[in-house]
Motif scaffolding. Structure first.
Motif, PDB file in Angstrom:
ATOM      1  N   UNK A 575     -10.719  -0.849  -1.061  1.00 12.40           N
ATOM      2  CA  UNK A 575     -10.096   0.469  -0.867  1.00 12.40           C
ATOM      3  C   UNK A 575     -10.078   1.261  -2.161  1.00 12.40           C
ATOM      4  N   UNK A 576      -9.781   0.591  -3.287  1.00 12.63           N
ATOM      5  CA  UNK A 576      -9.653   1.283  -4.567  1.00 12.63           C
ATOM      6  C   UNK A 576     -10.975   1.887  -5.036  1.00 12.63           C
ATOM      7  N   UNK A 577     -12.099   1.312  -4.599  1.00 12.93           N
ATOM      8  CA  UNK A 577     -13.403   1.862  -4.963  1.00 12.93           C
ATOM      9  C   UNK A 577     -13.667   3.198  -4.280  1.00 12.93           C
ATOM     10  N   UNK A 578     -12.997   3.421  -3.149  1.00  6.74           N
ATOM     11  CA  UNK A 578     -13.318   4.594  -2.328  1.00  6.74           C
ATOM     12  C   UNK A 578     -12.177   5.594  -2.196  1.00  6.74           C
ATOM     13  N   UNK A 579     -10.957   5.127  -2.354  1.00  4.42           N
ATOM     14  CA  UNK A 579      -9.790   5.991  -2.173  1.00  4.42           C
ATOM     15  C   UNK A 579      -8.841   5.859  -3.366  1.00  4.42           C
ATOM     16  N   UNK A 580      -8.288   6.972  -3.784  1.00  2.00           N
ATOM     17  CA  UNK A 580      -7.312   6.923  -4.876  1.00  2.00           C
ATOM     18  C   UNK A 580      -5.925   6.536  -4.376  1.00  2.00           C
ATOM     19  N   UNK A 581      -5.702   6.715  -3.077  1.00  2.00           N
ATOM     20  CA  UNK A 581      -4.409   6.386  -2.509  1.00  2.00           C
ATOM     21  C   UNK A 581      -4.393   5.013  -1.862  1.00  2.00           C
ATOM     22  N   UNK A 582      -3.397   4.202  -2.216  1.00  2.00           N
ATOM     23  CA  UNK A 582      -3.214   2.886  -1.599  1.00  2.00           C
ATOM     24  C   UNK A 582      -1.807   2.835  -1.010  1.00  2.00           C
ATOM     25  N   UNK A 583      -1.731   2.378   0.237  1.00  3.65           N
ATOM     26  CA  UNK A 583      -0.457   2.307   0.962  1.00  3.65           C
ATOM     27  C   UNK A 583      -0.200   0.846   1.325  1.00  3.65           C
ATOM     28  N   UNK A 584       0.725   0.216   0.613  1.00  2.34           N
ATOM     29  CA  UNK A 584       1.058  -1.192   0.859  1.00  2.34           C
ATOM     30  C   UNK A 584       2.252  -1.281   1.804  1.00  2.34           C
ATOM     31  N   UNK A 585       2.110  -2.090   2.824  1.00  3.91           N
ATOM     32  CA  UNK A 585       3.152  -2.224   3.844  1.00  3.91           C
ATOM     33  C   UNK A 585       3.823  -3.586   3.660  1.00  3.91           C
ATOM     34  N   UNK A 586       5.111  -3.563   3.347  1.00  6.75           N
ATOM     35  CA  UNK A 586       5.843  -4.796   3.069  1.00  6.75           C
ATOM     36  C   UNK A 586       6.228  -5.500   4.366  1.00  6.75           C
ATOM     37  N   UNK A 587       5.777  -6.729   4.587  1.00  3.60           N
ATOM     38  CA  UNK A 587       6.138  -7.436   5.815  1.00  3.60           C
ATOM     39  C   UNK A 587       7.502  -8.132   5.682  1.00  3.60           C
ATOM     40  N   UNK A 588       8.366  -7.900   6.639  1.00  2.00           N
ATOM     41  CA  UNK A 588       9.640  -8.630   6.727  1.00  2.00           C
ATOM     42  C   UNK A 588      10.481  -8.574   5.450  1.00  2.00           C
ATOM     43  N   UNK A 589      10.441  -7.455   4.767  1.00  2.00           N
ATOM     44  CA  UNK A 589      11.194  -7.265   3.517  1.00  2.00           C
ATOM     45  C   UNK A 589      10.750  -8.255   2.423  1.00  2.00           C
ATOM     46  N   UNK A 590       9.542  -8.809   2.549  1.00  2.00           N
ATOM     47  CA  UNK A 590       8.994  -9.716   1.531  1.00  2.00           C
ATOM     48  C   UNK A 590       8.412  -8.877   0.396  1.00  2.00           C
ATOM     49  N   UNK A 591       9.271  -8.206  -0.335  1.00  2.00           N
ATOM     50  CA  UNK A 591       8.830  -7.238  -1.335  1.00  2.00           C
ATOM     51  C   UNK A 591       8.071  -7.886  -2.487  1.00  2.00           C
ATOM     52  N   UNK A 592       8.257  -9.205  -2.698  1.00  2.00           N
ATOM     53  CA  UNK A 592       7.547  -9.863  -3.796  1.00  2.00           C
ATOM     54  C   UNK A 592       6.037  -9.829  -3.569  1.00  2.00           C
ATOM     55  N   UNK A 593       5.614  -9.739  -2.283  1.00  2.00           N
ATOM     56  CA  UNK A 593       4.186  -9.664  -1.976  1.00  2.00           C
ATOM     57  C   UNK A 593       3.604  -8.320  -2.392  1.00  2.00           C
ATOM     58  N   UNK A 594       4.270  -7.243  -2.008  1.00  2.00           N
ATOM     59  CA  UNK A 594       3.761  -5.919  -2.363  1.00  2.00           C
ATOM     60  C   UNK A 594       3.998  -5.617  -3.843  1.00  2.00           C
ATOM     61  N   UNK A 595       5.021  -6.261  -4.422  1.00  2.00           N
ATOM     62  CA  UNK A 595       5.227  -6.128  -5.870  1.00  2.00           C
ATOM     63  C   UNK A 595       4.033  -6.717  -6.617  1.00  2.00           C
TER      64      UNK A 595
END
Length: 617
Positions: A575-595
């Motif tokens: 995605x980063x090669x083609x888009x400047x915007x990245x939207x990370x979706x945190x599953x089940x409040x597991x914020x350490x994953x998206x962090x």
């Protein structure tokens, strides 16, 4: 008698409401069907208005188009109902009054319900059916949407030389819902060939008089006015009742005449008694030939304070921008939520997005959390707004509240239907579609409410919209995207994708657009999570390689986490090669994953900058 000749010489009196009398007699279904099933009832009402002094009888065909009759299973009866409607009015008139075929608006305030091509087809079918019966003229009434009225008026004028009355409806005194002044609207209708232009429905005599005070006499057409019995009906025993007495309505008719009205009738709540009062009050009084215009002070709309900080959509056009969705908690207490929000902010996230009762389940208000985030960590949250939970009134109030709190980044979404959530019996409102709500937010940015009334200030919302690439025909999703851009969308957040080839497909399908896209990526947490998404989430299919990789971790949560992160990083790279915007979706409040993913994105970007700098040297 010749209608146009009579209109030149005198004031013509229209009839009153049809539905009001039928409603008062306990009929609360399709009024137009009565043209077939109980024509005598309709004829009796026409005759009562004729006896009261009406010069114009309208056919009982206001909603007799394909779209509205379909609600009652009567879509195949369009021609019969319209022809019968004209014939019944003709019989009742008995040569003593003009008979006009009535065609009402198809659109409500939900413009997206019907596109213009559908409206054209519906209108032509209704129009041709009525013209077969040779009415004395046509009346196009209760059009809140000027675009629709202009379109159907053009069609009608091209098809017939009969006299045409074209009436708009106002939410507010003097202004249409797009903020168009009544005088401008009437001038446009006059230019399209209407014989009479004016106002009907929604407002009572008082507000219609005030509206006409700002309108000069047309140069070619004449003014037509059909007020409701009063502006505010009373709700009694489950029914709406208009309490305005006929004498007041008659008195008001004189004031309408003084404002240049050449056709005066009645709309909702009016009865033969109201029309008789108009006849008595006007007597043989001549129409006016000139009038003075009251020019009211135009309210100045303050321009919103210009922000020096870039909006997310502006930033995403120039540099890497990371959004992370962190769902508000389902239970009271925000300690864990705030811990996650602070960790994400520290990891370099540009904005935390807050869903609006996602999956139709009640959560702590995202407005409350957005306010806290902005105050405590200086984060500019992106607020989701669904069409599901609030009616038109609530949505406008909500937007004004967001502006007041300085929460100006918004994501407009339809919202999951209530039946899939914790309370499947709850009502899904959907007064507006996502297209309509995007247009409304854009109109707020112009300083106007939906009704066209000034907000006093312009809002400065940055409007994001949803884009779902997980459909069979991607070009259809892109077409919806382009329609949302036309409505006012400035950026897009996608549903989660799970294959690099899909990211490539989205890029190829959207590279012609200048609107930033935030590619949605959600880390998987277990093989069970992967199988649920693959088998039970509509429209999303995981690649076999992804499912096998997650299955290889078995029930080991550490291995599953590592595998989920690895897959997500591969997607992030693509995605980063083609888009400047990245939207990370945190599953089940597991914020350490998206962090972790947020830190990874920043580290990779920093590494690229270092490499580019070294190459340049």
């Amino acid at each position: 008698m010749n209608f146009r000749d009579e209109l030149q010489k005198r004031i013509l009196i229209g009839d009153g409401a049809m539905g009001t009398l039928l409603y008062s007699n306990g009929i609360d279904n399709c009024y137009e069907e009565l043209n077939i099933t109980h024509p005598d009832r309709i004829e009796t009402i026409h005759s009562a208005y004729l006896e009261a002094g009406a010069d114009i009888l309208q056919s009982n065909t206001y909603g007799a188009n394909y779209y509205k009759l379909k609600r009652y299973g009567l879509e195949e009866e369009v021609s019969t109902i319209n022809r019968k409607g004209i014939a019944i009015a003709r019989k009742a008139a008995n040569g003593k009054a003009f008979v006009f075929g009535t065609i009402g608006a198809s659109r409500s305030f939900r413009k997206s319900d019907l596109d213009l091509d559908e409206i054209k087809r519906c209108f032509r079918e209704q129009l041709y059916s009525q013209l077969i019966e040779n009415p004395d003229g046509l009346i196009l009434e209760t059009y809140y949407d000027l675009e629709e009225l202009e379109m159907v008026l053009k069609i009608a004028r091209n098809e017939t030389d009969l006299p045409i009355i074209a009436n708009v409806s106002l939410h507010e005194t003097s202004y249409l819902q797009e903020g168009i002044h009544l005088n401008e609207a009437l001038l446009r209708l006059e230019a399209l060939g209407a014989d009479a232009v004016g106002v009907n429905c929604h407002l009572g005599p008082h507000h219609m008089i005030r509206s006409l005070e700002e309108v000069p006499l047309p140069k070619k057409a004449f003014l037509s006015v059909y007020p409701n019995a009063s502006s505010l009906p009373e709700y009694v025993d489950g029914r709406f009742v208009y309490e305005a007495v006929p004498d007041y309505f008659g008195y008001s008719a004189v004031n309408l005449r003084n404002q240049g009205a050449r056709i005066i009738g009645g709309c909702c709540g009016t009865t033969p008694n109201h029309i008789a009062a108009v006849k008595k009050a006007l007597g043989n009084i001549a129409p006016i030939k000139e009038k003075k215009i009251i020019k009211r002070k135009v309210e100045v709309i303050e321009v919103a304070v210009k922000e020096t900080k870039k909006g997310l959509y502006e930033k995403a056009k120039l540099e890497r921008t990371i959004l992370v969705e962190l769902d508000p908690p389902k239970k009271l207490g925000i300690k864990e939520f705030m811990k996650g929000a602070k960790a994400l902010h520290k990891a370099g996230v540009d904005s935390i997005t807050l869903a609006d009762n996602s999956l139709a389940s009640p959560r702590i208000s995202n407005v409350a959390l957005g306010t806290i985030l902005k105050k405590e960590i200086g984060s500019e949250p992106l607020m989701h707004i669904t069409c599901r939970d609030r009616n038109m009134i609530g949505l406008q109030s909500h937007l004004m509240g967001l502006q007041t709190l300085g929460l100006n980044e918004v994501l407009v979404v339809t919202g999951d239907p209530s039946k899939i959530g914790d309370f499947p019996g709850a009502t899904s409102v959907y007064d507006l579609s996502s297209f309509d709500l995007i247009s409304l937010v854009k109109q707020f940015n112009e300083g106007l409410s939906y009704s066209g009334k000034s907000l006093g200030k312009r809002t400065n919302f940055k409007i994001a919209a949803a884009f779902n690439p997980n459909i069979r025909h991607l070009h259809k999703a892109v077409e919806r995207m382009e329609k949302k851009i036309a409505c006012g969308a400035q950026s897009f957040l996608t549903q989660p994708v799970f294959s690099t080839s899909q990211i490539e497909d989205v890029y190829e399908a959207t590279k012609h657009l200048d609107t930033p896209i935030f590619m949605g990526i959600m880390p998987l947490t277990s093989t069970r999570n992967a199988e649920f998404i693959h088998n039970e989430v509509p429209g999303i299919k995981l690649p076999d390689t992804v499912r096998k990789a997650m299955a290889s971790a078995g029930n080991d949560p550490i291995k599953a986490r590592a595998e989920g992160i690895a897959i997500a990083k591969e997607l992030v790279d693509a995605a980063a090669e083609r888009f400047k915007g990245i939207y990370l979706i945190t599953p089940f409040l597991r914020f350490e994953l998206t962090e972790e993913l947020s830190k990874y994105i920043r580290e990779v970007d920093n590494k690229r900058v270092v490499e580019l700098t070294a190459n340049e040297q």
